[in-house]
Write an enzyme that holds these catalytic residues in place. Sequence first.
Site, PDB file in Angstrom:
ATOM      1  N   CYS A  12      -4.983  12.996  12.751  1.00 36.35           N
ATOM      2  CA  CYS A  12      -5.513  11.653  12.614  1.00 36.35           C
ATOM      3  C   CYS A  12      -5.327  10.937  13.931  1.00 36.35           C
ATOM      4  CB  CYS A  12      -4.852  10.912  11.461  1.00 36.35           C
ATOM      5  SG  CYS A  12      -3.176  10.472  11.792  1.00 36.35           S
ATOM      6  N   ASP A  44       4.641   0.875  12.075  1.00 29.80           N
ATOM      7  CA  ASP A  44       3.451   0.215  11.518  1.00 29.80           C
ATOM      8  C   ASP A  44       3.322  -1.249  11.958  1.00 29.80           C
ATOM      9  OD1 ASP A  44       2.708   2.524  10.306  1.00 29.80           O
ATOM     10  OD2 ASP A  44       3.211   1.915   8.258  1.00 29.80           O
ATOM     11  N   LYS A  92       0.847  -1.205   0.000  1.00 30.96           N
ATOM     12  CA  LYS A  92       0.000   0.000   0.000  1.00 30.96           C
ATOM     13  C   LYS A  92       0.882   1.255   0.000  1.00 30.96           C
ATOM     14  CE  LYS A  92      -1.765   1.800   3.984  1.00 30.96           C
ATOM     15  NZ  LYS A  92      -1.448   3.235   4.070  1.00 30.96           N
ATOM     16  N   ASN A  93       1.846   1.292   0.915  1.00 27.15           N
ATOM     17  CA  ASN A  93       2.620   2.528   1.067  1.00 27.15           C
ATOM     18  C   ASN A  93       3.585   2.793  -0.086  1.00 27.15           C
ATOM     19  OD1 ASN A  93       1.266   3.051   3.384  1.00 27.15           O
ATOM     20  ND2 ASN A  93       2.983   2.664   4.780  1.00 27.15           N
ATOM     21  N   ARG A 140       0.622  14.735  13.121  1.00 27.16           N
ATOM     22  CA  ARG A 140       1.111  14.527  11.747  1.00 27.16           C
ATOM     23  C   ARG A 140       0.993  15.754  10.838  1.00 27.16           C
ATOM     24  NH1 ARG A 140      -1.025   8.794   9.600  1.00 27.16           N
ATOM     25  NH2 ARG A 140       0.955   8.516   8.573  1.00 27.16           N
ATOM     26  N   PRO A 141       1.712  16.808  11.157  1.00 32.38           N
ATOM     27  CA  PRO A 141       1.688  17.971  10.268  1.00 32.38           C
ATOM     28  C   PRO A 141       2.424  17.693   8.949  1.00 32.38           C
ATOM     29  CG  PRO A 141       3.303  18.269  12.019  1.00 32.38           C
ATOM     30  CD  PRO A 141       2.613  16.967  12.290  1.00 32.38           C
ATOM     31  N   VAL A 142       2.304  18.630   7.995  1.00 38.39           N
ATOM     32  CA  VAL A 142       3.040  18.470   6.728  1.00 38.39           C
ATOM     33  C   VAL A 142       4.028  19.627   6.539  1.00 38.39           C
ATOM     34  CG1 VAL A 142       1.360  17.043   5.504  1.00 38.39           C
ATOM     35  CG2 VAL A 142       1.125  19.517   5.435  1.00 38.39           C
ATOM     36  N   ASP A 143       4.400  20.259   7.665  1.00 40.50           N
ATOM     37  CA  ASP A 143       5.302  21.413   7.591  1.00 40.50           C
ATOM     38  C   ASP A 143       6.609  21.089   6.868  1.00 40.50           C
ATOM     39  OD1 ASP A 143       5.623  19.731   9.872  1.00 40.50           O
ATOM     40  OD2 ASP A 143       6.999  21.180  10.767  1.00 40.50           O
ATOM     41  N   LEU A 144       7.125  19.876   7.075  1.00 44.50           N
ATOM     42  CA  LEU A 144       8.415  19.538   6.456  1.00 44.50           C
ATOM     43  C   LEU A 144       8.282  19.386   4.938  1.00 44.50           C
ATOM     44  CD1 LEU A 144       9.698  16.967   9.131  1.00 44.50           C
ATOM     45  CD2 LEU A 144      10.199  19.410   8.977  1.00 44.50           C
ATOM     46  N   ARG A 167      -4.548  10.805   4.356  1.00 54.14           N
ATOM     47  CA  ARG A 167      -3.489  11.812   4.484  1.00 54.14           C
ATOM     48  C   ARG A 167      -2.500  11.794   3.318  1.00 54.14           C
ATOM     49  NH1 ARG A 167      -0.873  14.370   8.225  1.00 54.14           N
ATOM     50  NH2 ARG A 167       1.029  13.620   7.270  1.00 54.14           N
ATOM     51  N   ARG A 217      -8.611  -0.170   4.769  1.00 55.79           N
ATOM     52  CA  ARG A 217      -7.772   0.848   4.119  1.00 55.79           C
ATOM     53  C   ARG A 217      -6.462   0.218   3.652  1.00 55.79           C
ATOM     54  NH1 ARG A 217      -5.867   5.081   7.730  1.00 55.79           N
ATOM     55  NH2 ARG A 217      -4.483   5.171   5.970  1.00 55.79           N
ATOM     56  N   ILE A 227       7.935   7.263  16.996  1.00 55.64           N
ATOM     57  CA  ILE A 227       7.619   7.965  15.741  1.00 55.64           C
ATOM     58  C   ILE A 227       6.342   8.795  15.862  1.00 55.64           C
ATOM     59  CG2 ILE A 227       7.236   7.715  13.238  1.00 55.64           C
ATOM     60  CD1 ILE A 227      10.022   6.794  14.079  1.00 55.64           C
TER      61      ILE A 227
HETATM   62  C1  UD1 Z   1       4.415   7.026   6.325  1.00 59.93           C
HETATM   63  C2  UD1 Z   1       3.530   5.819   6.168  1.00 59.93           C
HETATM   64  C3  UD1 Z   1       2.986   5.366   7.523  1.00 59.93           C
HETATM   65  C4  UD1 Z   1       4.138   5.139   8.504  1.00 59.93           C
HETATM   66  C5  UD1 Z   1       5.056   6.362   8.556  1.00 59.93           C
HETATM   67  C6  UD1 Z   1       6.291   6.136   9.397  1.00 59.93           C
HETATM   68  C7  UD1 Z   1       2.572   6.078   3.958  1.00 59.93           C
HETATM   69  C8  UD1 Z   1       1.374   6.368   3.142  1.00 59.93           C
HETATM   70  N1  UD1 Z   1       2.435   6.158   5.292  1.00 59.93           N
HETATM   71  O1  UD1 Z   1       3.600   8.075   6.858  1.00 59.93           O
HETATM   72  O2  UD1 Z   1       2.266   4.153   7.333  1.00 59.93           O
HETATM   73  O3  UD1 Z   1       3.605   4.922   9.798  1.00 59.93           O
HETATM   74  O4  UD1 Z   1       5.487   6.704   7.221  1.00 59.93           O
HETATM   75  O5  UD1 Z   1       7.010   5.053   8.943  1.00 59.93           O
HETATM   76  O6  UD1 Z   1       3.625   5.747   3.445  1.00 59.93           O
HETATM   77  N2  UD1 Z   1       6.195  14.885  10.593  1.00 59.93           N
HETATM   78  C9  UD1 Z   1       6.188  16.224  10.859  1.00 59.93           C
HETATM   79  N3  UD1 Z   1       6.108  17.112   9.810  1.00 59.93           N
HETATM   80  C10 UD1 Z   1       6.008  16.689   8.508  1.00 59.93           C
HETATM   81  C11 UD1 Z   1       6.025  15.307   8.234  1.00 59.93           C
HETATM   82  C12 UD1 Z   1       6.119  14.409   9.297  1.00 59.93           C
HETATM   83  O7  UD1 Z   1       6.266  16.637  12.016  1.00 59.93           O
HETATM   84  O8  UD1 Z   1       5.932  17.537   7.610  1.00 59.93           O
HETATM   85  C13 UD1 Z   1       6.258  13.903  11.705  1.00 59.93           C
HETATM   86  C14 UD1 Z   1       4.969  13.102  11.824  1.00 59.93           C
HETATM   87  O9  UD1 Z   1       3.992  13.783  12.596  1.00 59.93           O
HETATM   88  C15 UD1 Z   1       5.441  11.828  12.494  1.00 59.93           C
HETATM   89  C16 UD1 Z   1       6.844  11.638  11.920  1.00 59.93           C
HETATM   90  O10 UD1 Z   1       7.243  12.922  11.424  1.00 59.93           O
HETATM   91  O11 UD1 Z   1       5.514  12.004  13.890  1.00 59.93           O
HETATM   92  C17 UD1 Z   1       6.938  10.601  10.819  1.00 59.93           C
HETATM   93  O12 UD1 Z   1       6.102  10.961   9.763  1.00 59.93           O
HETATM   94  P1  UD1 Z   1       6.376  10.544   8.248  1.00 59.93           P
HETATM   95  O13 UD1 Z   1       7.650   9.774   8.153  1.00 59.93           O
HETATM   96  O14 UD1 Z   1       6.235  11.755   7.392  1.00 59.93           O
HETATM   97  O15 UD1 Z   1       5.160   9.553   7.986  1.00 59.93           O
HETATM   98  P2  UD1 Z   1       4.116   9.580   6.805  1.00 59.93           P
HETATM   99  O16 UD1 Z   1       4.788   9.829   5.516  1.00 59.93           O
HETATM  100  O17 UD1 Z   1       2.955  10.441   7.181  1.00 59.93           O
END
Ligand code: UD1
Length: 422
Positions: A115, A305, A22-23, A120-124, A91, A397, A327
């Site tokens: 969620c 996961d 899936k991922n 889980r922000p997307v700031d990065l 997301r 999902r 995480i």
């Molecule tokens: C992906 C996987 C998810 C898995 C996760 C960690 C997919 C679709 N999902 O999620 O199943 O659990 O990797 O292996 O592939 N963070 C920030 N700012 C950001 C981005 C991330 O603070 O802009 C934080 C998140 O809140 C979290 C951590 O970084 O605490 C890891 O997130 P990230 O590696 O980005 O996970 P996803 O890509 O959302």
Amino acid sequence: MHKFVIKGGQPLKGRVRISGSKNASLPIIFASILTERAVIENVPDLRDTRTAISLLMDMGFDARFSKNKLEVVRTGNVKTEADYELVRTMRASVLTLGPLLARFGKARVSLPGGCAIGARPVDLHLKALSRLGAEIKIEHGYINAVAPDGLKGAEVVFDFPTVGGTENLLMAAVLAKGKTVIRNAAKEPEIVDLARSLKKAGACIEGEGTDTIEVVGTDSIGEIEYAVMPDRIEAGTFIACVAAAGGEIVIEEFPGDTLEAVVDKFREAGVSVEKLGDGVVSVKRDGRLRGTDITTEVYPGFPTDMQAQFMAAMCLAEGVSVIRETIFENRFQHVLELQRLGADIKIDGNTAVVRGVDRLIGAKVMATDLRASASLVVAGLAAENTTEIYRIYHLERGYENLDRKLSELGAEIKKEKSEKPY
Ligand code: UD1
């Protein structure tokens, strides 16, 4: 709404084939935005992949999905917008941002909400795309991004190796002018799979799977033709099922060495995992499990996961297991439900202490998120009497035909219409 009804206590026996990841599928599906045509095989038929396909169709792409093969063709004008209604259910829809910006110079993508497993922000993601020259504003719940003169390659250092952030930036960099260097990149196998699919289409990428990825942008890439890797979390979940329920199974399409941290920990706990051939392993548990500690980490560490499913198995182990989640800040929602089955678990901050009990006893439980639901299946298979799991739409999902696959392994599991409104 549907529920799972499981009569636990049957050891598992037989062969199971792992579906496509899936991922890995989701970013590769969104990478179609970068091309005129994409043919992607081994795409699991799941709620999340269907949402991704709906998003592309809503943007104006033509998409056909049948027998795990997806074909995406650009036919006319593209609406460079990912609507709230679709993004709020998944997301990963934010992964449309990088490719839309790179290909069309603009994107309007709904900001994903919080969620169940954390903020889980997307700031990065946004910071990284800004480094490539995107002008980004958050307005009315949407990310509005433009790059009127196209994106320009740059050096980007992530504060944290985010999986989605690395994927978004990688897809954007493929069509940016010049060279992009991504430092502190995430190293997850799904990122390697995405990079491979793009390289096969002519993208110039090096270093995927390490913490430094280099991309030399081109004006366009060719068609994507790719078969997605098997799902390592599904494979790990089946190991957890055998760990909890006992028995011996053969797993086909086992995703090679991408699951080493998980396999090591299950071995430490007393499960035998033997390689039989290329992509084929046998998994067996006959004695009692031993309590085993884990700490979730970025790849190649133990994946977050798999934390819930591992914990579910450890509920029946001899001794104590200390489980640390590093995480996500709120990923212990399965604990309350496992306790309803009789598990002895105490939480202190990001650490759960599991004292193994002699038996779990079936009850009604509620799935709260994707992997939490899988942990309830793992526990239900080992519990005495009947376990009913509600809200299995979370599970659907991310797992393709889990009930059917487990039935074929001898488990007594049925999907039934729920008598409740959930
Ligand atoms: C992906 C996987 C998810 C898995 C996760 C960690 C997919 C679709 N999902 O999620 O199943 O659990 O990797 O292996 O592939 N963070 C920030 N700012 C950001 C981005 C991330 O603070 O802009 C934080 C998140 O809140 C979290 C951590 O970084 O605490 C890891 O997130 P990230 O590696 O980005 O996970 P996803 O890509 O959302």
